[in-house]
Design an enzyme around this catalytic site. Structure first.
Site, PDB file in Angstrom:
ATOM      1  N   GLY A  72      38.898  40.089  48.824  1.00  0.00           N
ATOM      2  CA  GLY A  72      39.434  40.305  47.491  1.00  0.00           C
ATOM      3  C   GLY A  72      38.980  39.282  46.476  1.00  0.00           C
ATOM      4  O   GLY A  72      39.307  39.402  45.307  1.00  0.00           O
ATOM      5  N   CYS A  73      38.254  38.272  46.918  1.00  0.00           N
ATOM      6  CA  CYS A  73      37.741  37.278  45.978  1.00  0.00           C
ATOM      7  C   CYS A  73      36.411  37.752  45.415  1.00  0.00           C
ATOM      8  O   CYS A  73      35.592  38.326  46.143  1.00  0.00           O
ATOM      9  CB  CYS A  73      37.542  35.927  46.668  1.00  0.00           C
ATOM     10  SG  CYS A  73      39.077  35.084  47.069  1.00  0.00           S
ATOM     11  N   GLN A  74      36.201  37.498  44.138  1.00  0.00           N
ATOM     12  CA  GLN A  74      34.946  37.841  43.488  1.00  0.00           C
ATOM     13  C   GLN A  74      33.809  37.015  44.090  1.00  0.00           C
ATOM     14  O   GLN A  74      32.723  37.513  44.317  1.00  0.00           O
ATOM     15  CB  GLN A  74      35.055  37.567  41.995  1.00  0.00           C
ATOM     16  CG  GLN A  74      33.826  37.913  41.203  1.00  0.00           C
ATOM     17  CD  GLN A  74      34.031  37.633  39.722  1.00  0.00           C
ATOM     18  OE1 GLN A  74      34.977  36.990  39.322  1.00  0.00           O
ATOM     19  NE2 GLN A  74      33.117  38.126  38.920  1.00  0.00           N
ATOM     20  N   SER A  75      34.094  35.760  44.347  1.00  0.00           N
ATOM     21  CA  SER A  75      33.128  34.859  44.963  1.00  0.00           C
ATOM     22  C   SER A  75      33.437  34.769  46.453  1.00  0.00           C
ATOM     23  O   SER A  75      34.477  35.213  46.914  1.00  0.00           O
ATOM     24  CB  SER A  75      33.247  33.469  44.348  1.00  0.00           C
ATOM     25  OG  SER A  75      33.163  33.541  42.948  1.00  0.00           O
TER      26      SER A  75
END
Length: 142
Positions: free
Chosen positions: A50-53
């Site tokens: 769920g993290c963009q990075s």
């Protein structure tokens, strides 16, 4: 320091900055100070979904307390990770499960993050609380 005291300290540190440019630079600087994660823990199983990075989070238990190491491949995200690790590492699983994480809203961070970065931060907090809950349940059954 307790979880609340650590969050109070972060809120106070951010109060020294007037602009969000300065606050973002401070967040980046915090990330540069994040202790290195052991390379053996930078594996897919430790990636926060769920993290963009890309964010790797590793948890361990020592003397009944949870210790977290983490890393990210993005500067601002790494700074966000460093604040979360700072607040929640070295506490008992119960303290972590019961913790009210207020510093994000208190410093106005939530309204200055992109939706994807905000979701990533929330995912990281959920993962840490899930680790803490799992250790709490494990100790209750053993």
């Amino acid at each position: 320091m307790t979880i609340q005291e650590e969050q109070d300290a972060i809120v106070e540190e951010f109060s020294y900055f007037d602009s969000w440019d300065d606050k973002y630079q401070f967040i980046i600087d915090l990330g540069k100070g994040l202790p290195m994660i052991d390379p053996q823990y930078k594996v897919d199983e430790n990636l926060i979904r769920g993290c963009q990075s890309r964010v790797w989070l590793h948890a361990s238990v020592e003397d009944g307390k949870l210790w977290f190491t983490a890393d990210s491949d993005a500067l601002i995200t790494k700074g966000l990770v460093s604040m979360v690790v700072r607040v929640l590492t070295g506490h008992t699983p119960k303290e972590i499960v019961d913790a009210d994480i207020f510093f994000i809203d208190a410093i106005g961070l939530r309204s200055h993050l992109s939706p994807t970065r905000s979701n990533g931060l929330l995912s990281m907090l959920k993962q840490i609380k899930a680790y803490a809950l799992a250790y709490t349940l494990k100790n209750q059954t053993s």
